[in-house]
Scaffold this active site. Structure first.
Site, PDB file in Angstrom:
ATOM      1  N   LYS A  33       0.817  -1.218   0.000  1.00  0.00           N
ATOM      2  CA  LYS A  33       0.000   0.000   0.000  1.00  0.00           C
ATOM      3  C   LYS A  33       0.850   1.267   0.000  1.00  0.00           C
ATOM      4  O   LYS A  33       0.480   2.257  -0.634  1.00  0.00           O
ATOM      5  CB  LYS A  33      -0.944   0.013   1.190  1.00  0.00           C
ATOM      6  CG  LYS A  33      -0.309   0.371   2.521  1.00  0.00           C
ATOM      7  CD  LYS A  33      -1.313   0.563   3.610  1.00  0.00           C
ATOM      8  CE  LYS A  33      -0.614   0.866   4.926  1.00  0.00           C
ATOM      9  NZ  LYS A  33       0.202   2.077   4.884  1.00  0.00           N
ATOM     10  N   THR A  34       1.990   1.240   0.700  1.00  0.00           N
ATOM     11  CA  THR A  34       2.841   2.434   0.744  1.00  0.00           C
ATOM     12  C   THR A  34       3.364   2.759  -0.647  1.00  0.00           C
ATOM     13  O   THR A  34       3.434   3.927  -1.047  1.00  0.00           O
ATOM     14  CB  THR A  34       4.021   2.225   1.720  1.00  0.00           C
ATOM     15  OG1 THR A  34       3.508   1.910   3.013  1.00  0.00           O
ATOM     16  CG2 THR A  34       4.874   3.476   1.816  1.00  0.00           C
ATOM     17  N   ASP A 225      -3.559   7.984   4.357  1.00  0.00           N
ATOM     18  CA  ASP A 225      -3.006   6.655   4.636  1.00  0.00           C
ATOM     19  C   ASP A 225      -3.675   6.070   5.877  1.00  0.00           C
ATOM     20  O   ASP A 225      -4.118   6.802   6.763  1.00  0.00           O
ATOM     21  CB  ASP A 225      -1.497   6.799   4.867  1.00  0.00           C
ATOM     22  CG  ASP A 225      -0.789   5.454   4.950  1.00  0.00           C
ATOM     23  OD1 ASP A 225      -1.346   4.458   4.470  1.00  0.00           O
ATOM     24  OD2 ASP A 225       0.340   5.421   5.485  1.00  0.00           O
ATOM     25  N   GLU A 226      -3.754   4.749   5.964  1.00  0.00           N
ATOM     26  CA  GLU A 226      -4.307   4.045   7.141  1.00  0.00           C
ATOM     27  C   GLU A 226      -5.681   4.605   7.533  1.00  0.00           C
ATOM     28  O   GLU A 226      -5.933   4.922   8.697  1.00  0.00           O
ATOM     29  CB  GLU A 226      -3.333   4.146   8.332  1.00  0.00           C
ATOM     30  CG  GLU A 226      -1.946   3.614   8.071  1.00  0.00           C
ATOM     31  CD  GLU A 226      -1.869   2.091   8.072  1.00  0.00           C
ATOM     32  OE1 GLU A 226      -2.937   1.442   8.069  1.00  0.00           O
ATOM     33  OE2 GLU A 226      -0.749   1.561   8.056  1.00  0.00           O
ATOM     34  N   GLN A 256      -7.507  -4.551   9.481  1.00  0.00           N
ATOM     35  CA  GLN A 256      -6.450  -4.166  10.417  1.00  0.00           C
ATOM     36  C   GLN A 256      -6.854  -2.951  11.250  1.00  0.00           C
ATOM     37  O   GLN A 256      -5.996  -2.217  11.740  1.00  0.00           O
ATOM     38  CB  GLN A 256      -5.149  -3.890   9.657  1.00  0.00           C
ATOM     39  CG  GLN A 256      -4.611  -5.122   8.936  1.00  0.00           C
ATOM     40  CD  GLN A 256      -3.259  -4.878   8.299  1.00  0.00           C
ATOM     41  OE1 GLN A 256      -2.252  -4.673   8.970  1.00  0.00           O
ATOM     42  NE2 GLN A 256      -3.234  -4.903   6.975  1.00  0.00           N
ATOM     43  N   ARG A 615       2.008 -10.673  10.545  1.00  0.00           N
ATOM     44  CA  ARG A 615       3.364 -10.113  10.723  1.00  0.00           C
ATOM     45  C   ARG A 615       4.415 -11.127  10.286  1.00  0.00           C
ATOM     46  O   ARG A 615       5.575 -10.772  10.069  1.00  0.00           O
ATOM     47  CB  ARG A 615       3.634  -9.761  12.194  1.00  0.00           C
ATOM     48  CG  ARG A 615       2.749  -8.715  12.847  1.00  0.00           C
ATOM     49  CD  ARG A 615       2.582  -7.466  12.024  1.00  0.00           C
ATOM     50  NE  ARG A 615       1.388  -7.576  11.189  1.00  0.00           N
ATOM     51  CZ  ARG A 615       1.156  -6.818  10.122  1.00  0.00           C
ATOM     52  NH1 ARG A 615       2.052  -5.927   9.739  1.00  0.00           N
ATOM     53  NH2 ARG A 615       0.046  -6.956   9.420  1.00  0.00           N
TER      54      ARG A 615
END
Length: 765
Positions: A33-34, A225-226, A256, A615
């Site tokens: 996504k970044t 973002d997020e 998330q 993770r």
């Protein structure tokens, strides 16, 4: 200039190139996504939009800095520097600096950090002559913060019937008055706290349409973002800025969303398409981080949530190992079993300690893990927090213990003389120190006879000093006659420490209370194990000797050294590791007991578990204990309901298959499945495990109720079970009447000699 787009997969590229209206990019874990957000900004610049016309909002300065650096590599540093890119708070502070006069603040207003805010609130509580044990600082700050993030000013707070009733029920009816005084003092001082940066920006845009229009026209494109982590105030500001243009791109993953305790509202991302007509949705579903088994297991888990945006995350990496599930008899055995398995995996893979992370639900769980790692020589670091015995609330209690064992311990004396607050201020302590230094004696001697050492205090202060001395003398008189666990319980009760921490219901306060309970549990375990090993009376000094070996141990490396990372799952979001252990997967721990009465809260806990699993890049190990040591005894635990949500095709049972919650695990949500038993030990145990799995009732073991084995049953070679150490083989038995002992080689702990009247060993079939 568009060759960078060739680095994107089809889904990523479509999300980057669409610029005609509202856009929601659902980015699964590890899906890049970044990169999409970064390349989209670069793409907008290449399409002719000026950098000062682009607003990009992030949650951390680190994220903003990394994206700006990546953009600079594509467009050049001069262009990247002109972007309006940063955290919500930094960008809105920049706007408020320019527009502050509209809302009655100077342009050079001060920004109060959390400490400044607490100090001001502390002063106000004192000025209002309120009991600081009732109006706990953390609780007051938390309530005011929640109100601000819901855009409730101090005026509206007093008019809100629900909030006023809530405060009345909590016996803190004057919160509204504290809030009002706090805001007035901030205004007088020309200061805003972090929450004000959001609240005041909303007020600015609400009350001054011309200012809103100015920034709506400036920002031709807004990116966030997020987005799943945004609260109501952030969501509303973004919506106001995009109301006219509709040119907005938000990136996030509803799976998330784990920060509701900070005010994050998952509805912001779930309802985005309904709030922005014509919204296009792009899904980034390829996971570049994890193996297929890890991704598939995580998918099978999160699919049980009802509130979500459907997606099919997949991996094109190798299938990889299945998730391993460990069942241990106790939390004590769990910690040592994790340490043992970590060492075996490190040897087998020839990897670094830094390739491992241990994730847990609460900070208090680190204590046993730290103990096990230190005893096995495993280097570790606590990420985003302090080592257990370095936390303030723990150091405070330990200081009391130190002072009881040695009343002349000056640092312990200074730490506890006014904690909890008993009206003995710094000036008085300074007089005691001055007198002690002049006379060449200890603070305790001065406290015993302040007049002899010419300590000048008024009658009220003298009474307070005398009360403290009497309290400590009472504890000192008991130190040789009471066991450590009994005396420790008396200390935290009679000093008021337990009550003090129990009153603070903020997230921070609850964490401190849990840590205090974990410390008491550790002392109880210490005493119980010493009794089993045949020790006589266990004094507080014995426990302190053990603790000092932990706290005084030198930490020779820095954070970049090769160490295992220990952290909460919340702290792990955004990170990745080749090998991940998720421990403590039990009901009332994970999911948290605070979530049990709410479906919405349970779904957030399930998302938290999803974050934990994702993770892991290569290996993921899950564990739960069948008992935890609480209130001086082993108490039974049930495996987490979330373990039943994972498709058994992606799960491997370890330790002979003893770990599966019987009969409750389903394949594809329907009929019971059969796990793959890969080792000879597992294959040998398979029939027994399968019988358990087909039993409708879920397995729960209550070790504390297991009767001790008869002496005649214990013979060399016999397999036995212990409440905390788990299973092992008897090596020898010495018959000494009431002091009979057995030497047992435990699977995860090695050899131990135990006093049978305390050990309660059970012979296995």
């Amino acid at each position: 200039m568009t060759d960078y787009l060739e680095q994107l997969n089809d889904s990523q590229r479509e999300a980057v190139e669409y610029c005609d209206g509202p856009e929601l990019v659902i980015a699964g874990a590890g899906s890049g996504k970044t990169r999409v957000l970064t390349y989209k900004i670069a793409y907008l610049l290449n399409q002719g939009i000026k950098p000062w016309n682009i607003l990009a909002l992030t949650f951390t300065n680190k994220a903003a800095r990394e994206m700006k650096e990546r953009i600079a590599l594509i467009t050049g540093d001069a262009v990247a520097r002109q972007l309006w890119m940063g955290t919500f708070h930094s960008i809105f502070a920049r706007i408020l600096r320019v527009e502050a006069e509209h809302i009655g603040f100077p342009s050079n207003f001060t920004i109060y950090d959390a400490t400044d805010s607490k100090n001001l609130l502390k002063g106000i509580i004192k000025e209002m002559q309120l009991d600081d044990k009732t109006y706990r600082l953390g609780m007051v700050q938390s309530r005011i913060s929640r109100a601000k993030n819901a855009l409730i000013t101090h005026t509206l707070y007093g008019q809100n019937k629900e909030l006023v009733e809530s405060d009345m029920n909590a016996k803190v009816p004057l919160i509204r008055d504290i809030y009002a005084r706090y805001q007035n003092r901030c205004l007088q001082a020309g200061a805003m706290d972090f929450d004000d940066l959001l609240l005041q920006t909303n007020i600015l845009f609400r009350d001054h349409p011309s200012v809103l229009e100015k920034y709506s026209q400036r920002f031709q494109y807004v990116l966030v973002d997020e987005y799943q982590d945004t609260n109501f105030a952030q969501h509303l500001i973004v919506r106001k800025l995009c109301e006219t243009s509709g040119r907005i791109c938000v990136v996030g993953d509803d799976a998330q969303s784990i920060y509701s305790f900070r005010g994050a509202n998952i509805d912001n991302i779930l309802q985005f398409r309904n709030q922005y007509p014509g919204c296009r949705i792009f899904k980034l579903e390829r996971n570049y981080r994890s193996t297929q088994n890890i991704v598939n297991a995580a998918n099978s888990l999160i699919n049980k949530n009802k509130e979500q945006i459907p997606k099919n995350v997949y991996s094109e990496k190798e299938a990889g190992s299945k998730l391993r599930l460990l069942s241990l008899y106790s939390d004590y055995e769990e910690a040592y079993a994790v340490a043992s398995m970590l060492l075996r995996m490190r040897m087998a893979q020839s990897c670094r300690y830094g390739d491992f992370a241990i994730l847990y639900r609460t900070n208090a769980q680190s204590r046993l893990l730290e103990e096990a790692f230190r005893k096995r020589g495993i280097p570790y670091k606590i990420y985003g927090g302090l080592s257990f015995y370095q936390r303030k609330e723990i150091k405070d209690v330990i200081a009391y213990f130190r002072l009881i064992v040695n009343p002349h311990d000056e640092e312990a004396f200074k730490r506890v003389i006014n904690y909890p607050a008993r009206g003995i201020g710094e000036t008085t302590v300074g007089k005691l120190i001055s007198a002690a230094v002049s006379a060449g004696t200890s603070l305790w001697h001065v406290l015993e006879a302040p007049l002899e050492y010419a300590v000048q205090v008024n009658a009220g202060t003298a009474r307070k000093l005398s009360s403290f001395r009497v309290l400590m003398e009472h504890f000192v008189s008991l130190r040789d006659s009471m066991d450590a666990d009994e005396l420790a319980g008396l200390v935290i009760k009679e000093t008021g420490l337990l009550q003090l921490l129990a009153q603070d219901r903020s997230t921070e306060g609850l964490g401190k209370y849990e840590n205090l309970q974990e410390l008491m549990k550790g002392i109880a375990e210490f005493c119980q194990l010493r009794r089993e090993e045949g020790s006589g009376q266990i004094h507080l000094s014995d426990f302190l000797s053990e603790v000092s070996l932990l706290t005084d141990q030198d930490d020779s490396g820095d954070d970049a050294a090769d160490k295992v990372t220990l952290m909460t799952v919340h702290a792990a979001k955004g990170l990745e590791f080749p090998n991940v252990f998720v421990v403590g997967l039990e009901e009332e721990l994970f999911p948290s007991t605070m979530a049990k009465d709410s479906l919405r809260a349970i779904e957030e806990e399930r998302r938290l578990f999803y974050v934990a699993i994702t993770r892991a890049e290569e290996n993921c190990v899950l564990s739960y204990a069948k008992s935890r040591f609480r209130n001086g005894q082993s108490q039974p635990c049930s495996p987490s309901r979330f373990l039943r949500d994972i498709d058994l095709r992606y799960l491997e049972v370890d330790n002979g298959g003893q770990s599966l919650p019987a009969g409750s695990l389903r394949k594809n949500g329907s009929e019971p499945s059969r796990p793959v038993f890969s080792s000879p030990l597992q294959q040998q145990a398979a029939p027994r495990v399968l019988r358990r799995m087909d039993t409708v009732k879920r397995e729960t073991v209550a070790p504390s109720s297991v009767p001790p084995a008869a002496l005649g049953e214990l013979k060399p070679g016999v397999r036995v079970r212990h409440d905390r150490f788990g299973e092992g083989k008897v090596l020898s038995v010495s018959e000494e009447g009431n002091n009979a002992k057995a030497t047992v080689a435990f699977d995860n702990f090695g050899q131990k000699q135990l006093l049978l009247k305390y050990a309660k060993l059970k012979v296995l079939d």
